[in-house]
Design an enzyme around this catalytic site. Sequence first.
Site, PDB file in Angstrom:
ATOM      1  N   GLN A  41     -61.392  21.998  16.333  1.00 48.81           N
ATOM      2  CA  GLN A  41     -61.067  23.384  17.340  1.00 48.81           C
ATOM      3  C   GLN A  41     -60.107  24.049  16.415  1.00 48.81           C
ATOM      4  OE1 GLN A  41     -60.530  20.212  17.936  1.00 48.81           O
ATOM      5  NE2 GLN A  41     -58.708  19.886  19.162  1.00 48.81           N
ATOM      6  N   TYR A  42     -59.407  23.775  15.219  1.00 48.47           N
ATOM      7  CA  TYR A  42     -58.687  24.756  14.589  1.00 48.47           C
ATOM      8  C   TYR A  42     -59.030  25.067  13.395  1.00 48.47           C
ATOM      9  CZ  TYR A  42     -55.593  21.808  17.793  1.00 48.47           C
ATOM     10  OH  TYR A  42     -55.167  21.127  18.905  1.00 48.47           O
ATOM     11  N   ARG A  82     -63.680  32.521  22.735  1.00 49.52           N
ATOM     12  CA  ARG A  82     -62.261  31.833  22.749  1.00 49.52           C
ATOM     13  C   ARG A  82     -61.391  32.679  22.028  1.00 49.52           C
ATOM     14  NH1 ARG A  82     -60.079  27.021  18.845  1.00 49.52           N
ATOM     15  NH2 ARG A  82     -58.470  26.255  20.484  1.00 49.52           N
ATOM     16  N   HIS A  83     -60.253  32.522  22.363  1.00 47.27           N
ATOM     17  CA  HIS A  83     -59.070  33.570  21.755  1.00 47.27           C
ATOM     18  C   HIS A  83     -58.932  33.191  20.228  1.00 47.27           C
ATOM     19  CE1 HIS A  83     -56.963  29.805  21.298  1.00 47.27           C
ATOM     20  NE2 HIS A  83     -57.048  29.261  22.686  1.00 47.27           N
ATOM     21  N   ARG A 107     -54.205  30.330  16.749  1.00 45.27           N
ATOM     22  CA  ARG A 107     -52.839  30.340  17.604  1.00 45.27           C
ATOM     23  C   ARG A 107     -51.823  29.472  16.794  1.00 45.27           C
ATOM     24  NH1 ARG A 107     -52.896  25.422  19.796  1.00 45.27           N
ATOM     25  NH2 ARG A 107     -54.593  24.559  21.194  1.00 45.27           N
ATOM     26  N   THR A 154     -49.759  24.402  20.524  1.00 45.35           N
ATOM     27  CA  THR A 154     -49.154  24.345  22.064  1.00 45.35           C
ATOM     28  C   THR A 154     -47.790  23.953  21.913  1.00 45.35           C
ATOM     29  OG1 THR A 154     -49.963  22.256  22.479  1.00 45.35           O
ATOM     30  CG2 THR A 154     -51.323  24.066  23.056  1.00 45.35           C
ATOM     31  N   ARG A 159     -52.126  34.842  24.768  1.00 45.97           N
ATOM     32  CA  ARG A 159     -53.019  34.892  23.658  1.00 45.97           C
ATOM     33  C   ARG A 159     -54.626  35.156  23.859  1.00 45.97           C
ATOM     34  NH1 ARG A 159     -51.855  29.171  24.335  1.00 45.97           N
ATOM     35  NH2 ARG A 159     -53.777  27.987  24.873  1.00 45.97           N
ATOM     36  N   LYS A 183     -63.225  17.180  22.699  1.00 43.24           N
ATOM     37  CA  LYS A 183     -63.964  18.164  23.325  1.00 43.24           C
ATOM     38  C   LYS A 183     -65.105  17.471  24.310  1.00 43.24           C
ATOM     39  CE  LYS A 183     -61.222  20.398  21.738  1.00 43.24           C
ATOM     40  NZ  LYS A 183     -60.311  20.933  22.664  1.00 43.24           N
ATOM     41  N   HIS A 230     -61.071  29.891  26.563  1.00 40.56           N
ATOM     42  CA  HIS A 230     -60.340  28.857  25.961  1.00 40.56           C
ATOM     43  C   HIS A 230     -61.443  27.835  25.541  1.00 40.56           C
ATOM     44  CE1 HIS A 230     -56.043  29.683  27.322  1.00 40.56           C
ATOM     45  NE2 HIS A 230     -56.769  30.073  28.466  1.00 40.56           N
ATOM     46  N   ASP A 231     -61.047  27.096  24.768  1.00 42.21           N
ATOM     47  CA  ASP A 231     -62.051  26.050  23.988  1.00 42.21           C
ATOM     48  C   ASP A 231     -62.395  24.883  25.063  1.00 42.21           C
ATOM     49  OD1 ASP A 231     -59.363  24.789  24.093  1.00 42.21           O
ATOM     50  OD2 ASP A 231     -59.865  23.761  22.024  1.00 42.21           O
TER      51      ASP A 231
END
Length: 441
Positions: free
Chosen positions: A46-47, A73-74, A77, A80, A158, A278, A338-339
Site C-alpha cells: 500500500q506504500y 485514495r489519497h 503520505r 502515520t 491528506r 488488506k 482511504h486504502d
Amino acid sequence: MAFFLLLSALFALFTYGSVLAISDRFSDASRSITSKPFKLQESWAQYSPYFPVEEYSDPPKRCRVIQANIIQRHGARYPTSGASAMIVTALSKLMSATNYTDPSLQFLKSYTYSLGTDDLVPFGARESQQAGKLHFSRYSSLVNHRQLPFVRASGSERVILSATNWTAGFSIASSHVYNPKLSVILSEDLNDTLDDSMCPNAGSSSSQTSEWLLTYGPPIADRLNKQAPGANVTSTDVYSLLSLCPFESVSFDTPSPFCNLFSNAEFRQFEYSGDLDKYYNTGYGQPLGPVQGVGYINELLARLTGKPVRDNTQTNRTLDASPITFPLNRTIYADFSHDNQMIAIYTAMGLFRQAAAPDPTLPNPRRNWLASHLVPFSARMVTEKVLCGRKEYVRVFVNDALQPLEFCGAGKDGLCELGAFVKSQAYARNNGNGDFNKCFD
Ligand SMILES: *[C@@H]1O[C@H](CO)[C@@H](O)[C@H](O)[C@H]1NC(C)=O
Ligand SMILES: *[C@@H]1O[C@H](CO)[C@@H](O)[C@H](O)[C@H]1NC(C)=O
Ligand SMILES: *[C@@H]1O[C@H](CO)[C@@H](O)[C@H](O)[C@H]1NC(C)=O
Ligand SMILES: *[C@@H]1O[C@H](CO)[C@@H](O)[C@H](O)[C@H]1NC(C)=O
Ligand SMILES: *[C@@H]1O[C@H](CO)[C@@H](O)[C@H](O)[C@H]1NC(C)=O
Ligand SMILES: *[C@@H]1O[C@H](CO)[C@@H](O)[C@H](O)[C@H]1NC(C)=O
C-alpha cells in the site's frame, strides 16, 4: 511536466540505481512473482507510488462512456503517528550500535530521521494532480459548463488535499476552462461512506500479519544484528526499517538508503505483509470488512440508475437526500478516500474474489491479491456507465485494469448490462445481509 520529470527521474534512479545494486547482490532472488520483471517500487504494497496495473482500454466502437464514478485514495503520505513512533524506536536501536560491519549501514553514522506524520507529501499531491489531469483528458467528452465533476472527500486533511489537488489538475488540463470544486467533506466522526471508522466490532489483521512477521522477520533481524553489533533489533523493528524505504523515497523523491539494506526477496516478504493486512483487515478475510463498503456501493447504484439512495448503513441520509449534496444528474463523480475503505468497497462489490484465503505463513506466488495493485498511493476505482446502442452497461477499472465482472455475466469486454450489475449487488442492496448490525451488537 515537472511531475513527469520528477517521476521519470525517480523511476530511472530506481531502475538504474538501487534496484540494480540489489539484484546484483541477490541475483538468485530476482525472479518475479508475476510475469512482469521485478520493480522495487511496485513491491511496497500500500506504500507503492501509483502505477497503472494495465493499459486503459476504450469501450467497444459501438459504445460510449456516459458517466464516470471515480473513487480514489489519497496520494503518498508520511507514516502515520503510530508507525512513526515504531520507526523511531527501531532507528534508535540500529543507531546505538558501536560500529557497522556492512558498508550499506555506514550512512547511519551521519543520519537524522526527519519525516513528518500523517500528511500528504509533495509527491503525493502531484500524484493526485496528475490523476485530475488524466481524468480530464480521458473523460473530457463528459464535461461542459453545466457538467462539472461532483467532488466529495472524507474529512482527513491528506484526503481533502488530495481532492483539491485533483480538482486543480483537472482545471489545469482544461486550460482553466473547467474548474470543479470540492463540494462535500464527510466528517470521519460521523456517517461517512468514504472511511472505515463506523464498525466498532470489526476485527483487525494483526494475528495474520504477526504470524507472517515471525516467519520472515527473525533471519533479517539476525543479519542486521550481525551487521550492527549490539543493535538488538527485533522482527517488529525489521518491518519498520523496511517501511523506511518507501516512506523516505516518496517523501524525498529519491531512493532512500534504507532500500539498500534489504534484498528483492525481502521486499517481496514486506509486500506480502501488506497483502495479508488488506485481506484480513477490511477484505474478504474480515467478517465485518465488506459491509463497510456497502454505503458507497448503494450511493454508486443511485448514481448509475439516477434513483435516490437506498441504504441503512454508513450513508448520511440527510446529505444523500439533497440534490445539493448528493446530485443525481452529473456525468462525473469523484470521491476521495482511504486504502482500507477502498478494500471494503472492492470486496462489497465482489471484485478480486480469492479461491483460497491467503496463508499467513506461505505466500502463493500466483496470487492476484497484491496490495500494490489494489491500493497503492492514489489508487482509483472507476465505474463507468456505458451506452451501446440503446442499452446501458457498466465497466469497472481498478488502477486501469479492466475488471472481469464475472458475477454479472461480463464477457471479454468487461461489460455487464446495468440491470444485471445492479442485480449482482444484492449484498449491498440488502444492507450487508445483517452484517451491519453485527458492527454494533
Ligand atoms: C565492533 O564492535 C564490537 C562490539 O563492540 C567489537 O567486538 C568489534 O571488534 C568491532 N568491530 C570492528 C570492525 O570495529
Ligand atoms: C441538476 O439538477 C439541479 C436541480 O436539482 C439543477 O439546478 C442543475 O442545473 C441540474 N444540472 C444538470 C447538469 O442538469
Ligand atoms: C496540494 O497538496 C499540498 C500538500 O502536499 C498542499 O500544500 C496544496 O495546497 C494542495 N494544492 C491544492 C491546489 O489543493
Ligand atoms: C449528516 O450531515 C449533516 C450535514 O453535514 C451533519 O450536520 C450531520 O451531523 C451528519 N450526521 C451524521 C450522523 O453523520
Ligand atoms: C541486547 O540483548 C542482549 C541479550 O538480551 C543484552 O544482554 C544486551 O544488553 C542488549 N544490548 C542492548 C544495547 O540493548
Ligand atoms: C447514520 O447512520 C446510522 C447507522 O446506519 C443511522 O442510524 C443514522 O440514521 C444515520 N444518520 C444520518 C443523519 O443519516
